[in-house]
Design a protein around this motif. Structure first.
Motif, PDB file in Angstrom:
ATOM      1  N   ILE A  45      37.993  51.936  31.374  1.00 15.94           N
ATOM      2  CA  ILE A  45      37.002  51.636  32.399  1.00 15.94           C
ATOM      3  C   ILE A  45      37.361  50.356  33.149  1.00 15.94           C
ATOM      4  CG2 ILE A  45      35.576  50.400  30.702  1.00 15.94           C
ATOM      5  CD1 ILE A  45      33.108  51.260  32.265  1.00 15.94           C
ATOM      6  N   LYS A  46      36.992  50.304  34.425  1.00 15.32           N
ATOM      7  CA  LYS A  46      37.185  49.119  35.249  1.00 15.32           C
ATOM      8  C   LYS A  46      35.820  48.649  35.741  1.00 15.32           C
ATOM      9  CE  LYS A  46      41.677  50.829  36.797  1.00 15.32           C
ATOM     10  NZ  LYS A  46      42.478  51.328  37.947  1.00 15.32           N
ATOM     11  N   TYR A  47      35.575  47.350  35.647  1.00 13.94           N
ATOM     12  CA  TYR A  47      34.267  46.822  36.038  1.00 13.94           C
ATOM     13  C   TYR A  47      34.382  45.337  36.359  1.00 13.94           C
ATOM     14  CZ  TYR A  47      34.388  45.523  31.081  1.00 13.94           C
ATOM     15  OH  TYR A  47      34.770  45.034  29.849  1.00 13.94           O
ATOM     16  N   ARG A  48      33.285  44.787  36.869  1.00 12.35           N
ATOM     17  CA  ARG A  48      33.247  43.379  37.262  1.00 12.35           C
ATOM     18  C   ARG A  48      32.435  42.541  36.270  1.00 12.35           C
ATOM     19  NH1 ARG A  48      30.732  45.138  42.842  1.00 12.35           N
ATOM     20  NH2 ARG A  48      29.985  46.680  41.325  1.00 12.35           N
ATOM     21  N   ILE A  49      32.853  41.294  36.121  1.00  8.68           N
ATOM     22  CA  ILE A  49      32.051  40.329  35.378  1.00  8.68           C
ATOM     23  C   ILE A  49      31.795  39.131  36.297  1.00  8.68           C
ATOM     24  CG2 ILE A  49      32.817  41.047  33.093  1.00  8.68           C
ATOM     25  CD1 ILE A  49      34.207  37.824  34.384  1.00  8.68           C
ATOM     26  N   ILE A  50      30.726  38.412  36.001  1.00 13.27           N
ATOM     27  CA  ILE A  50      30.385  37.223  36.787  1.00 13.27           C
ATOM     28  C   ILE A  50      30.502  36.004  35.884  1.00 13.27           C
ATOM     29  CG2 ILE A  50      28.653  36.073  38.206  1.00 13.27           C
ATOM     30  CD1 ILE A  50      27.396  38.759  38.742  1.00 13.27           C
ATOM     31  N   GLN A  51      31.405  35.104  36.216  1.00 13.50           N
ATOM     32  CA  GLN A  51      31.578  33.891  35.437  1.00 13.50           C
ATOM     33  C   GLN A  51      30.401  32.939  35.661  1.00 13.50           C
ATOM     34  OE1 GLN A  51      35.365  32.568  36.982  1.00 13.50           O
ATOM     35  NE2 GLN A  51      36.530  33.752  35.468  1.00 13.50           N
ATOM     36  N   CYS A  92      31.786  33.115  40.134  1.00 14.06           N
ATOM     37  CA  CYS A  92      32.991  33.827  40.552  1.00 14.06           C
ATOM     38  C   CYS A  92      33.021  35.224  39.920  1.00 14.06           C
ATOM     39  CB  CYS A  92      34.233  33.040  40.137  1.00 14.06           C
ATOM     40  SG  CYS A  92      35.797  33.828  40.618  1.00 14.06           S
ATOM     41  N   ILE A  93      33.369  36.215  40.732  1.00 15.63           N
ATOM     42  CA  ILE A  93      33.433  37.595  40.257  1.00 15.63           C
ATOM     43  C   ILE A  93      34.879  37.969  39.939  1.00 15.63           C
ATOM     44  CG2 ILE A  93      33.051  40.020  40.879  1.00 15.63           C
ATOM     45  CD1 ILE A  93      30.748  39.125  42.632  1.00 15.63           C
ATOM     46  N   ARG A  94      35.099  38.528  38.762  1.00 16.42           N
ATOM     47  CA  ARG A  94      36.420  38.987  38.338  1.00 16.42           C
ATOM     48  C   ARG A  94      36.351  40.466  37.977  1.00 16.42           C
ATOM     49  NH1 ARG A  94      39.915  35.367  39.898  1.00 16.42           N
ATOM     50  NH2 ARG A  94      41.438  36.219  38.411  1.00 16.42           N
ATOM     51  N   TRP A  95      37.447  41.166  38.215  1.00 10.53           N
ATOM     52  CA  TRP A  95      37.564  42.576  37.828  1.00 10.53           C
ATOM     53  C   TRP A  95      38.349  42.680  36.526  1.00 10.53           C
ATOM     54  CZ3 TRP A  95      35.773  47.249  39.444  1.00 10.53           C
ATOM     55  CH2 TRP A  95      35.105  47.301  40.676  1.00 10.53           C
ATOM     56  N   LEU A  96      37.852  43.474  35.587  1.00 15.17           N
ATOM     57  CA  LEU A  96      38.530  43.699  34.313  1.00 15.17           C
ATOM     58  C   LEU A  96      38.808  45.184  34.117  1.00 15.17           C
ATOM     59  CD1 LEU A  96      36.473  41.375  31.903  1.00 15.17           C
ATOM     60  CD2 LEU A  96      38.576  40.826  33.155  1.00 15.17           C
ATOM     61  N   HIS A  97      39.929  45.455  33.466  1.00 13.76           N
ATOM     62  CA  HIS A  97      40.269  46.824  33.064  1.00 13.76           C
ATOM     63  C   HIS A  97      40.262  46.853  31.541  1.00 13.76           C
ATOM     64  CE1 HIS A  97      43.390  50.342  33.027  1.00 13.76           C
ATOM     65  NE2 HIS A  97      42.175  50.727  32.671  1.00 13.76           N
ATOM     66  N   GLU A  98      39.356  47.638  30.984  1.00 13.30           N
ATOM     67  CA  GLU A  98      39.205  47.679  29.542  1.00 13.30           C
ATOM     68  C   GLU A  98      39.680  49.026  28.992  1.00 13.30           C
ATOM     69  OE1 GLU A  98      35.808  46.903  26.089  1.00 13.30           O
ATOM     70  OE2 GLU A  98      35.199  47.176  28.173  1.00 13.30           O
TER      71      GLU A  98
END
Length: 308
Positions: free
Chosen positions: A90-96, A100-106
């Motif tokens: 899955i690919k999704y965004r997290i908010i630090q 700041c918004i980052r995209w992660l691939h899990e």
């Protein structure tokens, strides 16, 4: 042949090397115990989330609180799938914490676990890749010179809007704008100045139209705007407001001379007897042609066309 039994020091060295490789490759990993709920994050995961491992306790709840609100439902669903089928991708965004918004691939695979009570997964920061994807996507749908949508994308959105109209009768209108005597601008002031005129026209478009409206350059000095939820009368009034604003705008050359331009606009609204979206565009084009034929610098709606 028997494999060598690693000493504790060798295992520690191996672990440090593996952690360095994870940092180089921007790959983090996590581990969670189903029995106790304890969670372990590698050093890179803390970096992704921009939190200090010395004063931040990892947990499923803490992680979910940092997932982008628009992605929380699908991340929660994927975690449930992990428990049921043993695999997620899955690919999704997290908010630090900084915003700041980052995209992660899990990716997590627990289909053949050494311990069924332990879940393992990896996280890869794909923010740069997503930024490149978005840049290429915008380039594919944007006119290079003016920054508004290109003809292909405008026609795509027009087809979608017409299809939606057939199902829901959501009202929409098309405005076709043409810069009057644009060739004279190029011939008198040069093509560079002509490009600036088109850019400033589009800048006014983006300032005056709503974010939901679709502005496109069909080619040359011809532009189209797709307006949603407007009556025919309101569409004509909006086009007239734009015409007057451009007529009042003063263009200035590098040499210091000034000039004005005018535009002609044809307006059409979606109708029940339109067989396709092309017929809507064709009627707007006929109105535009009528405006040119009768002196330009005017807005022609379908009511005016019928009077003629």
């Amino acid at each position: 042949m028997f494999s060598k039994q690693l000493t504790q020091e060798e295992w520690q060295a191996y672990t440090r090397t593996l952690q360095k490789l994870h940092k180089v490759g921007r790959l983090g990993y996590w581990q969670m115990s189903l029995a106790t709920g304890d969670v372990y994050w590698s050093e890179v995961v803390y970096e992704f989330l921009d939190v200090d491992p010395r004063d931040f306790t990892p947990s499923h709840e803490a992680f979910m609180s940092m997932v982008h609100p628009l992605d929380q439902a699908k991340v929660a669903k994927s975690r449930q799938e992990m428990l049921e089928v043993g695999f997620i991708d899955i690919k999704y965004r997290i908010i630090q914490p900084s915003g700041c918004i980052r995209w992660l691939h899990e990716i997590a695979d627990n289909t053949s676990p050494d311990d069924p009570n332990i879940l393992l997964g990896t996280l890869h920061d794909i923010t740069a890749h997503k930024a490149l994807e978005e840049k290429l996507r915008k380039q594919a749908i944007t006119d290079d010179l003016t920054g508004v949508f290109n003809r292909r994308y405008f026609m795509k959105r027009l087809r979608q809007a017409f299809s939606h109209y057939l199902r829901s009768e959501q009202n929409a209108a098309v405005l076709l704008f043409d810069v009057d005597y644009f060739k004279a601008v190029n011939d008198t002031y040069g093509h560079a100045m002509g490009d600036q005129v088109l850019q400033q026209v589009c800048r006014l478009f983006t300032e005056r139209f709503r974010e939901t409206d679709i502005v496109g350059r069909l080619g040359g000095e011809e532009f189209a705007v797709l307006l949603f939820e407007v009556s025919s009368e309101d569409a004509v009034a909006i086009a007239e407001h734009i015409r007057q604003a451009l007529a009042a705008h003063t263009f200035k050359t590098e040499a210091g001379s000034t000039f004005h331009i005018s535009i002609t606009c044809g307006v059409s609204s979606f109708a029940e007897d339109d067989p396709t979206e092309d017929s809507v565009l064709h009627r707007a084009d006929k109105s535009l042609y009528l405006g040119k034929h009768h002196g330009r610098d005017q807005v022609v709606g379908e009511e005016q066309k019928r009077i003629e």
